[in-house]
Design an enzyme around this catalytic site. Structure first.
Site, PDB file in Angstrom:
ATOM      1  N   ASP A 149      35.274  22.476  18.810  1.00  0.00           N
ATOM      2  CA  ASP A 149      34.735  21.126  18.985  1.00  0.00           C
ATOM      3  C   ASP A 149      35.914  20.163  18.881  1.00  0.00           C
ATOM      4  O   ASP A 149      36.722  20.272  17.947  1.00  0.00           O
ATOM      5  CB  ASP A 149      33.697  20.858  17.892  1.00  0.00           C
TER       6      ASP A 149
ATOM      7  N   ARG B 222      29.289  20.681  17.892  1.00  0.00           N
ATOM      8  CA  ARG B 222      28.512  20.997  16.688  1.00  0.00           C
ATOM      9  C   ARG B 222      27.208  20.204  16.600  1.00  0.00           C
ATOM     10  O   ARG B 222      26.228  20.668  16.028  1.00  0.00           O
ATOM     11  CB  ARG B 222      29.357  20.741  15.445  1.00  0.00           C
TER      12      ARG B 222
ATOM     13  N   CYS C 170      39.591  22.756  13.886  1.00  0.00           N
ATOM     14  CA  CYS C 170      39.954  23.121  15.267  1.00  0.00           C
ATOM     15  C   CYS C 170      41.273  22.448  15.624  1.00  0.00           C
ATOM     16  O   CYS C 170      42.133  23.034  16.293  1.00  0.00           O
ATOM     17  CB  CYS C 170      38.874  22.672  16.255  1.00  0.00           C
TER      18      CYS C 170
ATOM     19  N   CYS D 296      36.431  18.437  15.566  1.00  0.00           N
ATOM     20  CA  CYS D 296      36.538  19.313  14.396  1.00  0.00           C
ATOM     21  C   CYS D 296      37.960  19.295  13.831  1.00  0.00           C
ATOM     22  O   CYS D 296      38.926  19.607  14.540  1.00  0.00           O
ATOM     23  CB  CYS D 296      36.131  20.734  14.797  1.00  0.00           C
TER      24      CYS D 296
END
Length: 231
Positions: free
Chosen positions: A118, A148, A124, A121
């Site tokens: 994502d 998400r 991430c 994120c």
């Protein structure tokens, strides 16, 4: 004439042996659909007396008589090790999306992991910042989109713009450097990625899938990931 009769006989035999299995599988599909599962596909299972069922709700093992359903991780014991084979049946679906992935290839490739990510994120982003380290260790990183918050979000629309860009790698690089796409799109490709992630059991990001279909949840540093994949 003899060849035609032989051919017809062979076809009849194939139908004789195949139809009970197909009929049984159809009954299993109906059983799971009655429980709320959708888009059910039945295939062979590693468990004796069971079939593997993949649906929009994920992967389960269902007994051939339709009496028992097992939901959860399945491990196969090999050479003193427990190998997670729960999502093995999903690998073909995963690899069929390769052209839609945003890929950062390793020159001396040893392992390939597919990451559901994502763009909002934090972990991430940490992983993205270390792409070169993963690649230098021989790990190719393939990204799929997993918003998400679901499909009805601005993030999903932004990720669709990234994953459908002419230069997807540049689009993701820009997004991770704070330059989000100004134009957003209906998340059609992203929807496919998201639904596949749900089948794998993804509930957050990043989640990685290794070459055996095993799901690795959360952020893992490059050297630690290499160790896990090598084992």
């Amino acid at each position: 004439m003899k060849k035609k009769v032989t051919a017809l006989f062979s076809v009849s035999l194939m139908g004789l042996f195949a139809s009970p299995v197909m009929a049984d599988d159809m009954n299993l599909v109906k059983t799971l659909e009655s429980m709320g599962a959708t888009n059910v596909k039945i295939s062979d299972s590693a468990l004796p007396g069971f079939r593997t069922a993949v649906s929009n709700e994920g992967v389960v093992q269902i007994s051939e008589n339709g009496r028992f359903v097992i939901q959860g991780q399945v491990f196969e014991l090999k050479n003193g090790k427990a190998v997670n084979i729960t999502n093995k049946s999903l690998l073909a679906d995963l690899n069929s999306l390769e052209k839609e992935m945003i890929i950062y290839p390793a020159k001396n490739e040893k392992h390939v992991v597919t990451v559901f990510m994502d763009i909002t994120c934090h972990y991430c982003h940490l992983m993205f910042q270390r792409i070169k380290e993963y690649n230098d260790l021989g790990i190719t990183i393939r990204f799929l989109a997993f918003p998400r918050g679901g499909m009805n979000t601005q993030t999903a629309k932004q990720m669709e713009a990234i994953w459908t860009a002419t230069d997807k790698v540049k689009a993701l690089n820009d997004a991770e450097n704070g330059m989000l796409p100004k134009e957003v799109k209906t998340p059609n490709i992203v929807k496919k990625h998201y639904e596949l992630g749900i089948k794998f059991g993804v509930t957050g990001t990043p989640n990685m899938v290794d070459g055996t279909g095993q799901l690795i949840a959360g952020y893992v540093e490059p050297k630690e990931l290499l160790k896990m994949l090598s084992e």
